[in-house]
Each structure stands twice: as C-alpha cells, then as structure tokens.
Design a protein around this motif. Structure first.
Motif, PDB file in Angstrom:
ATOM      1  N   ALA A  75     -85.626  23.248 -50.775  1.00  0.00           N
ATOM      2  CA  ALA A  75     -85.010  24.470 -50.252  1.00  0.00           C
ATOM      3  C   ALA A  75     -84.712  25.513 -51.326  1.00  0.00           C
ATOM      4  CB  ALA A  75     -83.715  24.118 -49.528  1.00  0.00           C
ATOM      5  N   SER A  76     -84.609  25.086 -52.575  1.00  0.00           N
ATOM      6  CA  SER A  76     -84.294  26.002 -53.673  1.00  0.00           C
ATOM      7  C   SER A  76     -84.613  25.289 -54.981  1.00  0.00           C
ATOM      8  CB  SER A  76     -82.810  26.387 -53.650  1.00  0.00           C
ATOM      9  OG  SER A  76     -82.021  25.233 -53.888  1.00  0.00           O
ATOM     10  N   GLY A  77     -84.541  26.033 -56.080  1.00  0.00           N
ATOM     11  CA  GLY A  77     -84.706  25.400 -57.380  1.00  0.00           C
ATOM     12  C   GLY A  77     -83.614  24.370 -57.616  1.00  0.00           C
ATOM     13  N   VAL A  78     -82.397  24.715 -57.213  1.00  0.00           N
ATOM     14  CA  VAL A  78     -81.274  23.792 -57.398  1.00  0.00           C
ATOM     15  C   VAL A  78     -81.474  22.516 -56.562  1.00  0.00           C
ATOM     16  CG1 VAL A  78     -78.803  23.520 -56.862  1.00  0.00           C
ATOM     17  CG2 VAL A  78     -79.572  25.468 -58.217  1.00  0.00           C
ATOM     18  N   ALA A  80     -84.366  21.198 -55.931  1.00  0.00           N
ATOM     19  CA  ALA A  80     -85.389  20.440 -56.665  1.00  0.00           C
ATOM     20  C   ALA A  80     -84.745  19.685 -57.835  1.00  0.00           C
ATOM     21  CB  ALA A  80     -86.492  21.375 -57.154  1.00  0.00           C
ATOM     22  N   ILE A  81     -83.822  20.351 -58.523  1.00  0.00           N
ATOM     23  CA  ILE A  81     -83.119  19.710 -59.648  1.00  0.00           C
ATOM     24  C   ILE A  81     -82.279  18.534 -59.124  1.00  0.00           C
ATOM     25  CG2 ILE A  81     -81.375  20.069 -61.463  1.00  0.00           C
ATOM     26  CD1 ILE A  81     -82.347  23.074 -61.469  1.00  0.00           C
ATOM     27  N   THR A  82     -81.601  18.771 -57.996  1.00  0.00           N
ATOM     28  CA  THR A  82     -80.799  17.717 -57.370  1.00  0.00           C
ATOM     29  C   THR A  82     -81.676  16.509 -57.033  1.00  0.00           C
ATOM     30  OG1 THR A  82     -79.314  19.365 -56.438  1.00  0.00           O
ATOM     31  CG2 THR A  82     -79.281  17.196 -55.401  1.00  0.00           C
ATOM     32  N   ILE A 143     -86.223  19.728 -70.320  1.00  0.00           N
ATOM     33  CA  ILE A 143     -86.457  20.945 -71.102  1.00  0.00           C
ATOM     34  C   ILE A 143     -86.815  22.120 -70.199  1.00  0.00           C
ATOM     35  CG2 ILE A 143     -86.991  19.809 -73.270  1.00  0.00           C
ATOM     36  CD1 ILE A 143     -89.873  19.991 -72.768  1.00  0.00           C
ATOM     37  N   GLU A 144     -86.761  23.289 -70.801  1.00  0.00           N
ATOM     38  CA  GLU A 144     -87.002  24.535 -70.093  1.00  0.00           C
ATOM     39  C   GLU A 144     -87.670  25.448 -71.113  1.00  0.00           C
ATOM     40  OE1 GLU A 144     -83.375  25.633 -67.914  1.00  0.00           O
ATOM     41  OE2 GLU A 144     -83.915  27.696 -68.340  1.00  0.00           O
ATOM     42  N   SER A 145     -88.699  26.181 -70.704  1.00  0.00           N
ATOM     43  CA  SER A 145     -89.350  27.088 -71.652  1.00  0.00           C
ATOM     44  C   SER A 145     -90.170  28.115 -70.892  1.00  0.00           C
ATOM     45  CB  SER A 145     -90.263  26.296 -72.600  1.00  0.00           C
ATOM     46  OG  SER A 145     -90.802  27.124 -73.593  1.00  0.00           O
ATOM     47  N   ASN A 174     -90.227  25.029 -65.262  1.00  0.00           N
ATOM     48  CA  ASN A 174     -91.321  25.967 -65.566  1.00  0.00           C
ATOM     49  C   ASN A 174     -91.119  27.325 -64.891  1.00  0.00           C
ATOM     50  OD1 ASN A 174     -93.870  26.257 -66.898  1.00  0.00           O
ATOM     51  ND2 ASN A 174     -94.952  26.015 -64.943  1.00  0.00           N
ATOM     52  N   THR A 175     -89.909  27.575 -64.402  1.00  0.00           N
ATOM     53  CA  THR A 175     -89.640  28.770 -63.588  1.00  0.00           C
ATOM     54  C   THR A 175     -90.014  30.077 -64.277  1.00  0.00           C
ATOM     55  OG1 THR A 175     -87.816  27.593 -62.524  1.00  0.00           O
ATOM     56  CG2 THR A 175     -87.813  29.993 -62.335  1.00  0.00           C
ATOM     57  N   PHE A 176     -89.644  30.216 -65.567  1.00  0.00           N
ATOM     58  CA  PHE A 176     -89.850  31.501 -66.251  1.00  0.00           C
ATOM     59  C   PHE A 176     -91.318  31.779 -66.564  1.00  0.00           C
ATOM     60  CE2 PHE A 176     -85.923  33.729 -68.018  1.00  0.00           C
ATOM     61  CZ  PHE A 176     -85.126  33.297 -66.976  1.00  0.00           C
ATOM     62  N   ALA A 177     -92.149  30.743 -66.612  1.00  0.00           N
ATOM     63  CA  ALA A 177     -93.554  30.959 -66.954  1.00  0.00           C
ATOM     64  C   ALA A 177     -94.429  31.016 -65.701  1.00  0.00           C
ATOM     65  CB  ALA A 177     -94.039  29.845 -67.877  1.00  0.00           C
ATOM     66  N   SER A 194     -90.090  23.956 -60.564  1.00  0.00           N
ATOM     67  CA  SER A 194     -89.944  25.410 -60.527  1.00  0.00           C
ATOM     68  C   SER A 194     -88.985  25.836 -59.444  1.00  0.00           C
ATOM     69  CB  SER A 194     -91.280  26.095 -60.210  1.00  0.00           C
ATOM     70  OG  SER A 194     -92.144  26.062 -61.295  1.00  0.00           O
ATOM     71  N   SER A 195     -88.218  26.877 -59.738  1.00  0.00           N
ATOM     72  CA  SER A 195     -87.564  27.624 -58.679  1.00  0.00           C
ATOM     73  C   SER A 195     -88.629  28.599 -58.203  1.00  0.00           C
ATOM     74  CB  SER A 195     -86.349  28.374 -59.224  1.00  0.00           C
ATOM     75  OG  SER A 195     -85.957  29.374 -58.289  1.00  0.00           O
ATOM     76  N   THR A 196     -89.196  28.351 -57.018  1.00  0.00           N
ATOM     77  CA  THR A 196     -90.249  29.248 -56.508  1.00  0.00           C
ATOM     78  C   THR A 196     -89.650  30.560 -56.001  1.00  0.00           C
ATOM     79  OG1 THR A 196     -90.129  28.188 -54.333  1.00  0.00           O
ATOM     80  CG2 THR A 196     -91.776  27.341 -55.873  1.00  0.00           C
ATOM     81  N   THR A 197     -88.313  30.609 -55.927  1.00  0.00           N
ATOM     82  CA  THR A 197     -87.579  31.841 -55.618  1.00  0.00           C
ATOM     83  C   THR A 197     -88.034  32.982 -56.525  1.00  0.00           C
ATOM     84  OG1 THR A 197     -85.675  30.398 -55.229  1.00  0.00           O
ATOM     85  CG2 THR A 197     -85.228  32.756 -55.379  1.00  0.00           C
ATOM     86  N   LYS A 198     -88.422  32.645 -57.749  1.00  0.00           N
ATOM     87  CA  LYS A 198     -88.720  33.652 -58.760  1.00  0.00           C
ATOM     88  C   LYS A 198     -90.205  34.045 -58.692  1.00  0.00           C
ATOM     89  CE  LYS A 198     -84.474  32.545 -59.599  1.00  0.00           C
ATOM     90  NZ  LYS A 198     -84.092  31.549 -60.607  1.00  0.00           N
ATOM     91  N   TYR A 199     -90.990  33.759 -59.736  1.00  0.00           N
ATOM     92  CA  TYR A 199     -92.365  34.273 -59.762  1.00  0.00           C
ATOM     93  C   TYR A 199     -93.286  33.703 -58.687  1.00  0.00           C
ATOM     94  CZ  TYR A 199     -91.368  36.645 -64.105  1.00  0.00           C
ATOM     95  OH  TYR A 199     -90.840  37.490 -65.029  1.00  0.00           O
ATOM     96  N   LEU A 207     -85.658  31.608 -50.905  1.00  0.00           N
ATOM     97  CA  LEU A 207     -85.434  30.655 -51.988  1.00  0.00           C
ATOM     98  C   LEU A 207     -86.352  29.455 -51.803  1.00  0.00           C
ATOM     99  CD1 LEU A 207     -82.682  32.317 -51.867  1.00  0.00           C
ATOM    100  CD2 LEU A 207     -81.693  30.356 -53.015  1.00  0.00           C
ATOM    101  N   GLY A 208     -86.643  28.767 -52.886  1.00  0.00           N
ATOM    102  CA  GLY A 208     -87.468  27.566 -52.779  1.00  0.00           C
ATOM    103  C   GLY A 208     -87.584  26.859 -54.113  1.00  0.00           C
ATOM    104  N   GLY A 209     -87.998  25.590 -54.062  1.00  0.00           N
ATOM    105  CA  GLY A 209     -88.213  24.812 -55.283  1.00  0.00           C
ATOM    106  C   GLY A 209     -89.395  23.881 -55.099  1.00  0.00           C
TER     107      GLY A 209
HETATM  108  C1  LIG Z   1     -83.173  30.478 -60.625  1.00  0.00           C
HETATM  109  C2  LIG Z   1     -83.436  29.305 -61.472  1.00  0.00           C
HETATM  110  C3  LIG Z   1     -83.153  28.001 -61.017  1.00  0.00           C
HETATM  111  C4  LIG Z   1     -82.473  27.744 -59.691  1.00  0.00           C
HETATM  112  O1  LIG Z   1     -83.261  28.109 -58.627  1.00  0.00           O
HETATM  113  P1  LIG Z   1     -82.678  28.589 -57.197  1.00  0.00           P
HETATM  114  O2  LIG Z   1     -83.938  28.797 -56.430  1.00  0.00           O
HETATM  115  O3  LIG Z   1     -81.886  29.822 -57.447  1.00  0.00           O
HETATM  116  O4  LIG Z   1     -81.850  27.470 -56.665  1.00  0.00           O
HETATM  117  C5  LIG Z   1     -83.457  26.940 -61.841  1.00  0.00           C
HETATM  118  N1  LIG Z   1     -84.012  27.129 -63.055  1.00  0.00           N
HETATM  119  C6  LIG Z   1     -84.290  28.363 -63.531  1.00  0.00           C
HETATM  120  C7  LIG Z   1     -84.882  28.495 -64.880  1.00  0.00           C
HETATM  121  C8  LIG Z   1     -84.019  29.490 -62.762  1.00  0.00           C
HETATM  122  O5  LIG Z   1     -84.282  30.714 -63.247  1.00  0.00           O
END
Ligand SMILES: *Cc1c(COP(=O)(O)O)cnc(C)c1O
Length: 384
Positions: A75-78, A80-82, A143-145, A174-177, A194-199, A207-209
């Motif tokens: 449902a979100s990046g968070v 996916a982390i959970t 890690i995150e990059s 991998n969200t930022f890349a 990835s938080s697919t919410t972003k790119y 929102l998505g992950g």
């Molecule tokens: C936004 C973000 C998340 C969380 O994603 P949501 O979709 O907002 O829950 C996790 N990691 C990075 C690097 C993000 O930028």
C-alpha cells in the motif's frame, strides 16, 4: 513471471503489466474493484487482501523492470518496509545506514524496537565500516542510495559482496534512483525496495510500495506479509502505479537532464554555499555514482548563503516549485528539511549530520528547464 526478458527497459515498461482483458480486446487492463472472487476460478484468486489481477499485473511489470524473478506490491513504501522487518524475530539485529529515510528510522525506533528488534547505525560510505557486517552478523543490512536529503551514495555491490561472505541479506531502498537508474539485485542485493509513490508512479496521485527479489524464500515471506498483515494496496492504486510505470524511463531522462542543468547553474550562482548532486564532479562519491547509476536522478540539495528565515522565504517565493513534502512527480517541488521532513530531528543532531537550516531540497520536475531556471533566478533576486 518473466526473467531476463530480451527486450529493452522501455519496451518492457510499455508491454508488461497488460492482460486480464478477457475477450474484450481492451488494450489496457480494467480496474478490478472487487474484494472477493468465486471459489475455484482458473486464475486462482480468492480475496483481494491476498491477490487481485491489478496486483498481479503491477508485480509482473515491476519485477521485469527491477530485473527480478519476483515482486510484491504494498500500500505504501512504509508498508513495504513493514513487510520486510516483520520477517525478523525478537533479538534480531539490523545494521542500517545512518542516513536512512526518516520514516524508516521512526518505524525501527518507535515500533519494531518494542518487539525486540535492535537497529544499529553506521556510515556505509566508509568502506572501513563494512567489517561490522562480518563482526556483528546482523539479520539484515539496510541501505539506501542516494540518501535523503544529502544524497550520499552507498556502494551497493561492495556491501553486498561483504554481506554475502557471511550470508547476511541486504535490503536496498531504491526509491531515489528508481529501477531505471539503478538495479540493486544486479549489484548483488537480496531485496530491492521502493516507495512507488515517488518516481515509479511519478504523478503524485497515489501511494505504493514494491519489494523485488530473486530469492523464492524471500518472495514467499513478502506474499505472506502482504496478506497476513493486510499491507496490500487498493486495486485502483495498483492500476495507477502500473500506468505510471509505463513512462518511467521517459520521465527519468527528463528529471535527470533538468536536475543536472539546475545543479550546474546553482553551483555558479551567487548566494549558494554548496550544491549536492550525484552527477556533479564536486559530489564526494561522484565516481561511485557514475559507476552505480545510469544518471543522477531528479533531486538537488543546496545550502543557501542567507539566514534560515530567508531560506524558507526563498522556498515560498518560488512559483513553479510547490513547497511540499514528497518527490518524484512530474511537477517540481521544494522542501525545507529543517522545518518539514526533518523537523522532528533535534537541531543539534540535524547540524551534526549536515542538515542545516539553510538547506533546501529540490525535486526537479519535467517542466521546461528554462522556466525552472527563471523561477529560481527570480526567487534569488527577491532575496537581496
Ligand atoms: C517516501 C519514502 C519512503 C516511504 O514511502 P511512502 O510511500 O511514503 O510510505 C521510504 N523510503 C524513501 C527513501 C522515501 O523517499
């Protein structure tokens, strides 16, 4: 699910994630707004918490773009982390990059700590710190990059190699890349998150992950977490993300070109103390960034040579950059981390890690670059 498809990235982005049109000839899939499915259907669906045609389409296209055998949507990046952290046991240790995303840190410290998961932080840009993986043998390396907001670049292949010698799985946010610029699994990571919410979705409308992997055991754990913890997206959001993903390569090309142009311009502009962008030679890990990423992505961080109040005023004066949290959409955004994304971090800690009050973070959109430059120029003119 397909692996090692012979077609190129953009061809796969366009052609994967279609199907379930039945006999209609529909070129694009419908949205399956259903909570449940009749027992015994040939596609094997039973209840949307544990699967839906729109999830399956998103998961197959996301796996293809990540170069993965499997992907699971959330449902979100968070979420996916959970899902990933929920696989751990009380007493397990996570060794994480010290500059992880704020909500990742909050989940570790405010939620999973209560269940006995311990997290230790390290500066993974220093290869001398990698030996901690061998010494501590954590259950996971996180890690995150590039990182947020300082855009540190962490050597995914180097760390994955060290972790593999002691059998420790590596998770890369991998969200930022995005998978267009960087594919962690090809560099040796176990999971690419990835938080697919972003790119990946790219249009700031849902929102998505995603968690992608080549490991069948990890894949089963992610599928279990999706249904057992109720972390699934809505079918409509999965549909939107599948659609957004089709133009990922095109958007990333433009984000990267615009961001590089802005970063170069800012570096020469009076009133700017320093600029951080992975593909500027002044970036501390420039060589690694060039090796690990196809381009520098769309985020530029800069420290202005003015008071903290003026830095915030500068952000407000911009017209094409909306002052807002989040990033990765086609529209440009600006963020003042000290009063927004990192406001909950105590000022001393912020200063220690380099997030000063004059720091601004630009999420450079896909507008015409000349218009973006003019907008910045006019906001600078208003400063003096
Ligand atoms: C936004 C973000 C998340 C969380 O994603 P949501 O979709 O907002 O829950 C996790 N990691 C990075 C690097 C993000 O930028």
């Amino acid at each position: 699910m397909k692996n090692k498809s012979p077609s190129g990235f953009q061809t796969r982005a366009v052609h994967e994630g279609r199907g379930f049109g039945g006999t209609t000839g529909a070129v694009m899939p419908p949205v399956f707004m259903t909570s449940t499915f009749a027992t015994g259907n040939p596609d094997g669906f039973d209840y949307t918490r544990s699967g839906n045609p729109n999830f399956r389409l998103l998961e197959s296209s996301a796996a293809s773009l990540e170069g993965a055998r499997f992907a699971t949507c959330f449902a979100s990046g968070v979420s996916a982390i959970t899902a990933v952290v929920s696989t751990l046991q009380s007493g397990d240790l996570v060794l994480a990059e010290e500059n992880v995303y704020g909500c990742t840190y909050r989940l570790f410290e405010k939620v999973f700590a209560k269940f006995g998961v311990e997290v230790r932080y390290s500066d993974f840009t220093q290869p001398s710190n990698w030996e901690q993986i061998k010494r501590l043998r954590p259950a996971l390396v996180w890690i995150e990059s590039p990182t947020n907001p300082l855009l540190k670049i962490v050597d995914i292949a180097g760390i994955s190699w060290v972790a593999a010698t002691v059998g420790v799985p590596v998770v890369v946010d991998n969200t930022f890349a995005s998978p267009y610029l960087q594919r962690p699994l090809e560099l040796g990571a176990t999971l690419s998150l990835s938080s697919t919410t972003k790119y990946v979705n790219g249009h700031s409308d849902c929102l998505g992950g995603i968690v992608a992997t080549n490991d069948a055991v990890w894949h089963n754990k992610m599928v279990f977490a999706q249904k057992a913890l109720g972390l699934q997206p809505s079918p409509f959001d999965a549909w939107l993300t599948t659609r957004g993903q089709r133009t990922l390569a095109l958007r990333m090309e433009r984000h990267c070109a615009n961001a590089l142009a802005l970063a170069r311009w800012l570096e020469k502009r009076k009133g700017v103390r320093w600029v951080r962008y992975p593909f500027l030679p002044s970036h501390p890990q420039y060589k690694l960034a060039r090796r690990q990423m196809k381009a520098g992505s769309g985020i530029v961080t800069a420290e202005l040579a003015c008071s903290a109040k003026s830095a915030l005023a500068f952000c407000r004066r911009l017209k094409l950059f909306t002052l807002a949290e989040s990033l990765g959409g086609v529209e440009s955004l600006v963020c003042h981390p000290a009063t927004m994304t990192h406001a909950s971090v105590p000022p001393v800690v912020r200063r220690k890690v380099g997030i000063g009050d004059r720091l601004i973070r630009l999420s450079v959109g896909t507008e015409d670059v000349a218009d973006l430059l003019r907008d910045l120029d006019e906001a600078f003119a208003g400063l003096s």
